[in-house]
Scaffold this motif. Sequence first.
Motif, PDB file in Angstrom:
ATOM      1  N   ILE A  28      23.114  54.747  36.830  1.00 53.14           N
ATOM      2  CA  ILE A  28      23.088  55.734  35.741  1.00 53.14           C
ATOM      3  C   ILE A  28      24.211  55.454  34.754  1.00 53.14           C
ATOM      4  O   ILE A  28      24.019  55.509  33.535  1.00 53.14           O
ATOM      5  CB  ILE A  28      23.197  57.169  36.306  1.00 53.14           C
ATOM      6  CG1 ILE A  28      21.936  57.528  37.084  1.00 53.14           C
ATOM      7  CG2 ILE A  28      23.445  58.176  35.200  1.00 53.14           C
ATOM      8  CD1 ILE A  28      22.039  58.825  37.857  1.00 53.14           C
ATOM      9  N   GLY A  29      25.374  55.127  35.266  1.00 46.71           N
ATOM     10  CA  GLY A  29      26.502  54.811  34.384  1.00 46.71           C
ATOM     11  C   GLY A  29      26.242  53.567  33.550  1.00 46.71           C
ATOM     12  O   GLY A  29      26.566  53.526  32.361  1.00 46.71           O
ATOM     13  N   GLY A  30      25.643  52.547  34.150  1.00 49.01           N
ATOM     14  CA  GLY A  30      25.318  51.331  33.406  1.00 49.01           C
ATOM     15  C   GLY A  30      24.284  51.581  32.330  1.00 49.01           C
ATOM     16  O   GLY A  30      24.387  51.072  31.210  1.00 49.01           O
ATOM     17  N   ASP A  31      23.271  52.379  32.660  1.00 50.89           N
ATOM     18  CA  ASP A  31      22.246  52.717  31.667  1.00 50.89           C
ATOM     19  C   ASP A  31      22.837  53.514  30.511  1.00 50.89           C
ATOM     20  O   ASP A  31      22.520  53.274  29.346  1.00 50.89           O
ATOM     21  CB  ASP A  31      21.113  53.511  32.308  1.00 50.89           C
ATOM     22  CG  ASP A  31      20.289  52.682  33.272  1.00 50.89           C
ATOM     23  OD1 ASP A  31      20.368  51.435  33.207  1.00 50.89           O
ATOM     24  OD2 ASP A  31      19.563  53.283  34.091  1.00 50.89           O
ATOM     25  N   LEU A  32      23.679  54.462  30.843  1.00 50.35           N
ATOM     26  CA  LEU A  32      24.302  55.276  29.805  1.00 50.35           C
ATOM     27  C   LEU A  32      25.221  54.431  28.925  1.00 50.35           C
ATOM     28  O   LEU A  32      25.215  54.561  27.698  1.00 50.35           O
ATOM     29  CB  LEU A  32      25.089  56.427  30.451  1.00 50.35           C
ATOM     30  CG  LEU A  32      25.743  57.416  29.497  1.00 50.35           C
ATOM     31  CD1 LEU A  32      24.672  58.125  28.667  1.00 50.35           C
ATOM     32  CD2 LEU A  32      26.553  58.429  30.273  1.00 50.35           C
ATOM     33  N   GLY A  33      25.985  53.541  29.541  1.00 50.70           N
ATOM     34  CA  GLY A  33      26.866  52.661  28.773  1.00 50.70           C
ATOM     35  C   GLY A  33      26.081  51.730  27.859  1.00 50.70           C
ATOM     36  O   GLY A  33      26.466  51.485  26.716  1.00 50.70           O
ATOM     37  N   GLY A  34      24.963  51.188  28.356  1.00 48.65           N
ATOM     38  CA  GLY A  34      24.125  50.325  27.521  1.00 48.65           C
ATOM     39  C   GLY A  34      23.519  51.072  26.344  1.00 48.65           C
ATOM     40  O   GLY A  34      23.414  50.537  25.242  1.00 48.65           O
ATOM     41  N   VAL A  36      24.817  53.730  24.846  1.00 49.89           N
ATOM     42  CA  VAL A  36      25.886  54.010  23.885  1.00 49.89           C
ATOM     43  C   VAL A  36      26.229  52.744  23.107  1.00 49.89           C
ATOM     44  O   VAL A  36      26.418  52.779  21.881  1.00 49.89           O
ATOM     45  CB  VAL A  36      27.130  54.584  24.597  1.00 49.89           C
ATOM     46  CG1 VAL A  36      28.325  54.646  23.663  1.00 49.89           C
ATOM     47  CG2 VAL A  36      26.823  55.946  25.161  1.00 49.89           C
ATOM     48  N   LYS A  37      26.269  51.611  23.795  1.00 46.06           N
ATOM     49  CA  LYS A  37      26.584  50.346  23.134  1.00 46.06           C
ATOM     50  C   LYS A  37      25.509  49.992  22.107  1.00 46.06           C
ATOM     51  O   LYS A  37      25.822  49.566  20.997  1.00 46.06           O
ATOM     52  CB  LYS A  37      26.689  49.239  24.186  1.00 46.06           C
ATOM     53  CG  LYS A  37      27.119  47.916  23.636  1.00 46.06           C
ATOM     54  CD  LYS A  37      27.256  46.892  24.745  1.00 46.06           C
ATOM     55  CE  LYS A  37      27.673  45.549  24.224  1.00 46.06           C
ATOM     56  NZ  LYS A  37      27.800  44.556  25.297  1.00 46.06           N
ATOM     57  N   GLY A  38      24.248  50.167  22.463  1.00 43.37           N
ATOM     58  CA  GLY A  38      23.168  49.904  21.526  1.00 43.37           C
ATOM     59  C   GLY A  38      23.204  50.833  20.327  1.00 43.37           C
ATOM     60  O   GLY A  38      22.945  50.417  19.202  1.00 43.37           O
ATOM     61  N   PHE A  39      23.533  52.088  20.562  1.00 41.52           N
ATOM     62  CA  PHE A  39      23.628  53.052  19.468  1.00 41.52           C
ATOM     63  C   PHE A  39      24.749  52.678  18.508  1.00 41.52           C
ATOM     64  O   PHE A  39      24.568  52.698  17.289  1.00 41.52           O
ATOM     65  CB  PHE A  39      23.852  54.449  20.032  1.00 41.52           C
ATOM     66  CG  PHE A  39      23.973  55.507  18.987  1.00 41.52           C
ATOM     67  CD1 PHE A  39      22.853  55.958  18.311  1.00 41.52           C
ATOM     68  CD2 PHE A  39      25.204  56.046  18.668  1.00 41.52           C
ATOM     69  CE1 PHE A  39      22.965  56.937  17.336  1.00 41.52           C
ATOM     70  CE2 PHE A  39      25.327  57.023  17.697  1.00 41.52           C
ATOM     71  CZ  PHE A  39      24.203  57.471  17.026  1.00 41.52           C
ATOM     72  N   LYS A  40      25.896  52.301  19.053  1.00 42.52           N
ATOM     73  CA  LYS A  40      27.022  51.911  18.194  1.00 42.52           C
ATOM     74  C   LYS A  40      26.677  50.666  17.386  1.00 42.52           C
ATOM     75  O   LYS A  40      27.038  50.549  16.215  1.00 42.52           O
ATOM     76  CB  LYS A  40      28.266  51.652  19.040  1.00 42.52           C
ATOM     77  CG  LYS A  40      28.938  52.903  19.528  1.00 42.52           C
ATOM     78  CD  LYS A  40      30.206  52.573  20.283  1.00 42.52           C
ATOM     79  CE  LYS A  40      30.899  53.807  20.783  1.00 42.52           C
ATOM     80  NZ  LYS A  40      32.123  53.488  21.525  1.00 42.52           N
ATOM     81  N   LYS A  41      25.986  49.710  18.015  1.00 38.39           N
ATOM     82  CA  LYS A  41      25.606  48.487  17.321  1.00 38.39           C
ATOM     83  C   LYS A  41      24.646  48.792  16.183  1.00 38.39           C
ATOM     84  O   LYS A  41      24.771  48.251  15.086  1.00 38.39           O
ATOM     85  CB  LYS A  41      24.955  47.513  18.303  1.00 38.39           C
ATOM     86  CG  LYS A  41      24.582  46.198  17.689  1.00 38.39           C
ATOM     87  CD  LYS A  41      23.970  45.276  18.711  1.00 38.39           C
ATOM     88  CE  LYS A  41      23.520  43.978  18.065  1.00 38.39           C
ATOM     89  NZ  LYS A  41      22.833  43.114  19.020  1.00 38.39           N
ATOM     90  N   ALA A  42      23.691  49.666  16.418  1.00 42.19           N
ATOM     91  CA  ALA A  42      22.729  50.028  15.381  1.00 42.19           C
ATOM     92  C   ALA A  42      23.412  50.768  14.235  1.00 42.19           C
ATOM     93  O   ALA A  42      23.038  50.588  13.073  1.00 42.19           O
ATOM     94  CB  ALA A  42      21.621  50.884  15.968  1.00 42.19           C
ATOM     95  N   MET A  43      24.380  51.596  14.540  1.00 45.33           N
ATOM     96  CA  MET A  43      25.063  52.348  13.498  1.00 45.33           C
ATOM     97  C   MET A  43      25.997  51.472  12.673  1.00 45.33           C
ATOM     98  O   MET A  43      26.248  51.757  11.504  1.00 45.33           O
ATOM     99  CB  MET A  43      25.867  53.507  14.111  1.00 45.33           C
ATOM    100  CG  MET A  43      25.006  54.581  14.743  1.00 45.33           C
ATOM    101  SD  MET A  43      23.870  55.343  13.597  1.00 45.33           S
ATOM    102  CE  MET A  43      24.997  56.263  12.593  1.00 45.33           C
ATOM    103  N   SER A  44      26.519  50.401  13.247  1.00 46.67           N
ATOM    104  CA  SER A  44      27.485  49.571  12.535  1.00 46.67           C
ATOM    105  C   SER A  44      26.833  48.460  11.719  1.00 46.67           C
ATOM    106  O   SER A  44      27.517  47.764  10.988  1.00 46.67           O
ATOM    107  CB  SER A  44      28.484  48.965  13.526  1.00 46.67           C
ATOM    108  OG  SER A  44      27.818  48.037  14.358  1.00 46.67           O
ATOM    109  N   GLU A  45      25.515  48.287  11.823  1.00 45.66           N
ATOM    110  CA  GLU A  45      24.849  47.251  11.033  1.00 45.66           C
ATOM    111  C   GLU A  45      24.966  47.572   9.555  1.00 45.66           C
ATOM    112  O   GLU A  45      24.854  48.712   9.136  1.00 45.66           O
ATOM    113  CB  GLU A  45      23.367  47.162  11.410  1.00 45.66           C
ATOM    114  CG  GLU A  45      23.122  46.513  12.736  1.00 45.66           C
ATOM    115  CD  GLU A  45      21.642  46.423  13.035  1.00 45.66           C
ATOM    116  OE1 GLU A  45      20.820  47.018  12.310  1.00 45.66           O
ATOM    117  OE2 GLU A  45      21.304  45.743  14.002  1.00 45.66           O
ATOM    118  N   ASP A  46      25.170  46.539   8.779  1.00 42.59           N
ATOM    119  CA  ASP A  46      25.247  46.734   7.337  1.00 42.59           C
ATOM    120  C   ASP A  46      23.848  46.869   6.752  1.00 42.59           C
ATOM    121  O   ASP A  46      22.867  46.436   7.340  1.00 42.59           O
ATOM    122  CB  ASP A  46      25.951  45.550   6.687  1.00 42.59           C
ATOM    123  CG  ASP A  46      27.417  45.465   7.048  1.00 42.59           C
ATOM    124  OD1 ASP A  46      27.940  44.359   7.035  1.00 42.59           O
ATOM    125  OD2 ASP A  46      28.021  46.522   7.331  1.00 42.59           O
TER     126      ASP A  46
END
Length: 79
Positions: A28-34, A36-46
């Motif tokens: 569950i922790g790994g899924d949640l971390g992944g 969050v990481k994907g969300f941050k990556k999508a938000m930081s795209e130019d």
Amino acid sequence: MGGISIWQLLIIAVIVVLLFGTKKLRGIGGDLGGAVKGFKKAMSEDESDKKKDADFEQKAVEQQKTDATAETKKDKEQA
């Protein structure tokens, strides 16, 4: 007063581990971390990166017709 002490938090943590197990909590922790990481990556795209995803240039009508005939020829050859 009114707050949760460290001992109460430890008792809750032990109960959660006993109920779910360490493997399931790790998953569950790994899924949640992944997520969050994907969300941050999508938000930081130019905005410029998003425009590179697809080519929306208009083609001339003749060019579209030749492309369509080439595709039908490839389909016939494969069949």
